[in-house]
Scaffold this active site. Structure first.
Site, mmCIF file in Angstrom:
data_model
loop_
_atom_site.group_PDB
_atom_site.id
_atom_site.type_symbol
_atom_site.label_atom_id
_atom_site.label_comp_id
_atom_site.label_asym_id
_atom_site.label_seq_id
_atom_site.Cartn_x
_atom_site.Cartn_y
_atom_site.Cartn_z
ATOM 1 N N GLU A 161 0.805 -1.247 0.000
ATOM 2 C CA GLU A 161 0.000 0.000 0.000
ATOM 3 C C GLU A 161 0.829 1.284 0.000
ATOM 4 O O GLU A 161 0.579 2.199 0.790
ATOM 5 C CB GLU A 161 -0.947 -0.010 1.213
ATOM 6 C CG GLU A 161 -1.880 -1.199 1.202
ATOM 7 C CD GLU A 161 -2.784 -1.284 2.423
ATOM 8 O OE1 GLU A 161 -2.719 -0.406 3.286
ATOM 9 O OE2 GLU A 161 -3.565 -2.249 2.488
ATOM 10 N N ASN A 203 2.039 -5.197 -3.197
ATOM 11 C CA ASN A 203 0.633 -5.476 -2.882
ATOM 12 C C ASN A 203 -0.120 -4.182 -2.591
ATOM 13 O O ASN A 203 0.379 -3.326 -1.850
ATOM 14 C CB ASN A 203 0.607 -6.376 -1.627
ATOM 15 C CG ASN A 203 -0.750 -6.974 -1.344
ATOM 16 O OD1 ASN A 203 -1.343 -7.604 -2.219
ATOM 17 N ND2 ASN A 203 -1.246 -6.803 -0.124
ATOM 18 N N HIS A 240 -10.560 -5.781 -2.426
ATOM 19 C CA HIS A 240 -11.640 -5.633 -1.437
ATOM 20 C C HIS A 240 -12.782 -4.895 -2.138
ATOM 21 O O HIS A 240 -12.647 -3.713 -2.470
ATOM 22 C CB HIS A 240 -11.167 -4.809 -0.237
ATOM 23 C CG HIS A 240 -10.092 -5.478 0.565
ATOM 24 N ND1 HIS A 240 -10.321 -6.604 1.319
ATOM 25 C CD2 HIS A 240 -8.783 -5.178 0.728
ATOM 26 C CE1 HIS A 240 -9.200 -6.966 1.928
ATOM 27 N NE2 HIS A 240 -8.244 -6.122 1.576
ATOM 28 N N GLU A 269 -6.330 -10.524 -1.299
ATOM 29 C CA GLU A 269 -7.154 -10.296 -0.096
ATOM 30 C C GLU A 269 -8.631 -10.214 -0.475
ATOM 31 O O GLU A 269 -9.374 -9.383 0.052
ATOM 32 C CB GLU A 269 -6.727 -9.010 0.615
ATOM 33 C CG GLU A 269 -5.256 -8.974 0.997
ATOM 34 C CD GLU A 269 -4.831 -7.705 1.727
ATOM 35 O OE1 GLU A 269 -5.717 -6.956 2.196
ATOM 36 O OE2 GLU A 269 -3.620 -7.465 1.828
ATOM 37 N N ASP A 271 -12.384 -10.059 -0.912
ATOM 38 C CA ASP A 271 -13.686 -10.164 -0.253
ATOM 39 C C ASP A 271 -14.645 -9.260 -1.013
ATOM 40 O O ASP A 271 -14.242 -8.242 -1.581
ATOM 41 C CB ASP A 271 -13.645 -9.853 1.253
ATOM 42 C CG ASP A 271 -12.908 -8.590 1.637
ATOM 43 O OD1 ASP A 271 -12.755 -7.702 0.779
ATOM 44 O OD2 ASP A 271 -12.491 -8.479 2.799
HETATM 45 O O1 G2I Z 1 -7.798 -3.642 6.255
HETATM 46 C C1 G2I Z 1 -7.931 -4.815 5.521
HETATM 47 C C2 G2I Z 1 -6.610 -5.246 4.937
HETATM 48 C C3 G2I Z 1 -6.131 -4.233 3.909
HETATM 49 N N1 G2I Z 1 -4.909 -4.667 3.279
HETATM 50 C C4 G2I Z 1 -3.832 -5.013 4.182
HETATM 51 C C5 G2I Z 1 -4.283 -5.987 5.260
HETATM 52 O O2 G2I Z 1 -3.247 -6.232 6.155
HETATM 53 C C6 G2I Z 1 -5.497 -5.462 5.967
HETATM 54 O O3 G2I Z 1 -5.854 -6.425 6.974
HETATM 55 C C7 G2I Z 1 -6.435 -5.906 8.115
HETATM 56 C C8 G2I Z 1 -6.815 -7.039 9.044
HETATM 57 O O4 G2I Z 1 -7.780 -7.843 8.396
HETATM 58 C C9 G2I Z 1 -7.399 -6.492 10.330
HETATM 59 O O5 G2I Z 1 -7.579 -7.555 11.270
HETATM 60 O O6 G2I Z 1 -5.543 -5.036 8.754
HETATM 61 C C10 G2I Z 1 -6.130 -4.392 9.866
HETATM 62 C C11 G2I Z 1 -5.187 -3.356 10.431
HETATM 63 O O7 G2I Z 1 -4.711 -2.501 9.457
HETATM 64 C C12 G2I Z 1 -6.488 -5.428 10.920
HETATM 65 O O8 G2I Z 1 -7.166 -4.821 11.985
HETATM 66 C C13 G2I Z 1 -6.525 -4.879 13.205
HETATM 67 C C14 G2I Z 1 -7.214 -3.914 14.141
HETATM 68 O O9 G2I Z 1 -7.099 -2.616 13.590
HETATM 69 C C15 G2I Z 1 -6.559 -3.957 15.441
HETATM 70 O O10 G2I Z 1 -7.261 -3.121 16.338
HETATM 71 C C16 G2I Z 1 -6.509 -5.359 15.968
HETATM 72 O O11 G2I Z 1 -5.766 -5.446 17.160
HETATM 73 O O12 G2I Z 1 -6.593 -6.191 13.752
HETATM 74 C C17 G2I Z 1 -5.868 -6.292 14.917
HETATM 75 C C18 G2I Z 1 -5.793 -7.746 15.348
HETATM 76 O O13 G2I Z 1 -7.076 -8.280 15.461
#
Ligand code: G2I
Length: 453
Positions: A161, A203, A240, A269, A271
């Site tokens: 990103e 990515n 996404h 990724e 969805d």
């Molecule tokens: O945002 C969706 C994805 C976009 N592209 C990069 C990916 O790495 C990203 O994944 C998401 C995760 O699916 C989430 O699970 O990235 C988020 C953070 O940028 C993740 O969220 C985080 C929460 O913000 C935190 O509060 C939490 O502690 O997940 C963490 C673990 O559950």
């Protein structure tokens, strides 16, 4: 059950190769029943089907049951990010990441690494750094993490990103970007040096519509990297989708145009928010677009059940909260089974019996060939004794290897000998391990010959 001409059933054919035909070679053009899981269906055209996995859900038997059954590639949803793996500078923490990697590899799945360098989810100590100190800290992180996982990662999201949204078509401002515009290529070079066997990907999201400035900007960077020899092997399109960001009509064009730069394309990724037949059709379109592009090598969905999703309220995944298959699941499975006008797959089996013990080993190759390139997946199967190591001789008369995984190699063309890496040396009697390579030209006539050691 549906029949497809693209389905290749290897197991029964290997079983027909008995000691009486040692050294024999046969070309398989079998048809078989349609595959019944996403991973097996994708594998028919040499592709993978993966999912994001969260370490804290591995104890949930419904979750792990679906994971083990359906998917053959795994991405850690958060556990390999910078804040997770280097919480304090130069103190690395791999517990949760290892849980995911080990679970996947114990089940014979491959792993996409996500992500080595990113403006987001940086550990606190890094967030306030700048200049040379930050550049060096980032490069140290890339080197340390990629070295720790060397040989275990199919592809790394080296940089995630880094481009801005909107019409400008430029880089995203971040502390990393402010260390100099060359930070991305520096990260790729460090990753290549640390793990030469992993594919290195850029990515991003909102890079699905070919007409968007962001897509064009990423395309120009990849084109520039290829022209200057900066090591890059793949582009990840996160994909996404929702009503504000629907599957674009030119999605396949985008995949193809990136692939035409000489990189693999992966949907990393996926969805798609929605439900019912509309959601199912959108998933089908995305799957078909990948199948239609020879170098679209696989699809990863960003979670298993709707309730596992970062966008749970949009029910964007293939399984509902109880783990039941949704209409979208069936549309993806059917699309994968129907295949696409992508690579043609042939399977050649050659058997040799060599080395200690009566068991020997068998090597077979599944070849995806398209105009100008190929991906070969070689399966090494132990005979009646366990293997402690193995090598496979191949002949590549009219092609050149450009990348390989899960094996050491002696060269890039002509007679090439492949040998086990540390983690796939031991193969129990009757069981298999795989390695693979991609190349330019033709992969015909590889005639793999396995030697047990
Ligand atoms: O945002 C969706 C994805 C976009 N592209 C990069 C990916 O790495 C990203 O994944 C998401 C995760 O699916 C989430 O699970 O990235 C988020 C953070 O940028 C993740 O969220 C985080 C929460 O913000 C935190 O509060 C939490 O502690 O997940 C963490 C673990 O559950």
């Amino acid at each position: 059950m549906k029949l497809t001409s693209r389905s290749v059933s290897l197991i029964p054919l290997v079983a027909t190769v008995s000691a009486a035909v040692l050294g024999a070679s046969l070309i398989v053009t079998a048809t078989a029943n349609a595959a019944t899981t996403l991973g097996a269906a994708a594998a028919q055209s040499g592709r993978y089907f993966g999912t994001a996995v969260a370490a804290n859900k591995l104890g949930d038997s419904t979750y792990t049951g679906i994971l083990n059954r359906e998917f053959d590639m795994v991405t850690a949803e958060n556990e390999m990010k910078m804040d997770a793996t280097e919480p304090n500078q130069n103190q690395f923490s791999y517990g949760n990441a290892d849980r995911i990697v080990n679970q996947a590899r114990n089940q014979g799945k491959r792993v996409r690494g996500h992500a080595l360098a990113w403006h987001s989810q940086q550990p606190g100590w890094m967030q306030n750094m700048s200049g040379t100190a930050l550049r060096n800290a980032m490069l140290n992180h890339v080197t340390q993490v990629a070295t720790y996982y060397r040989g275990k990662i199919y592809a790394w999201d080296v940089v995630n990103e880094a481009f801005a949204d909107g019409s400008g078509g430029g880089r995203r401002d971040s502390n990393l970007q402010r260390t100099g515009n060359d930070w991305i290529e520096a990260a790729f070079r460090a990753a290549r040096a640390a793990d030469p066997g992993a594919k290195l990907c850029y990515n991003d999201y909102n890079t699905d519509d070919w007409s968007h400035a962001k897509t064009q900007a990423v395309y120009r960077m990849v084109q520039d990297f290829k022209s200057r020899g900066v090591p890059i092997d793949c582009v990840g399109l996160q994909s996404h989708f929702n009503s504000n960001s629907p599957v674009p009509s030119n999605y396949q064009t985008t995949l193809q145009n990136f692939a035409n730069l000489g990189v693999d394309v992966q949907i990393t990724e996926l969805d798609i928010e929605g439900s019912g037949s509309t959601q199912a059709q959108n998933y089908q379109r995305v799957t078909q677009a990948c199948l239609a592009v020879a170098r679209c090598t696989g699809i990863t969905v960003w979670g298993i059940r709707d309730t596992d999703s970062w966008r749970a309220s949009g029910t964007p995944l293939l399984f509902d909260g109880s783990g039941a298959k949704k209409a979208a699941y069936n549309s993806v499975l059917d699309a994968l089974n129907a295949g696409g006008p992508g690579p043609t797959t042939t399977t050649t089996t050659t058997t040799t019996s060599n080395g200690p013990g009566p068991g020997g080993c068998t090597a077979s190759v599944s070849l995806n060939q398209w105009n100008g390139g190929f991906v070969a997946t070689v399966k090494v199967t132990a005979g009646s004794s366990a293997l402690r190591g193995w090598s496979v001789a191949t002949t590549l008369s009219n092609g050149t290897v450009t990348g390989s995984w899960s094996a050491n190699r002696s060269g890039t063309s002509g007679a090439i000998t492949w040998s086990n890496v540390d983690y796939n040396a031991n193969v129990p009697a009757g069981q298999s391990t795989e390695f693979g390579f991609q190349g330019n030209g033709s992969g015909a006539g590889l005639n793999p010959a396995c030697t047990a050691s």
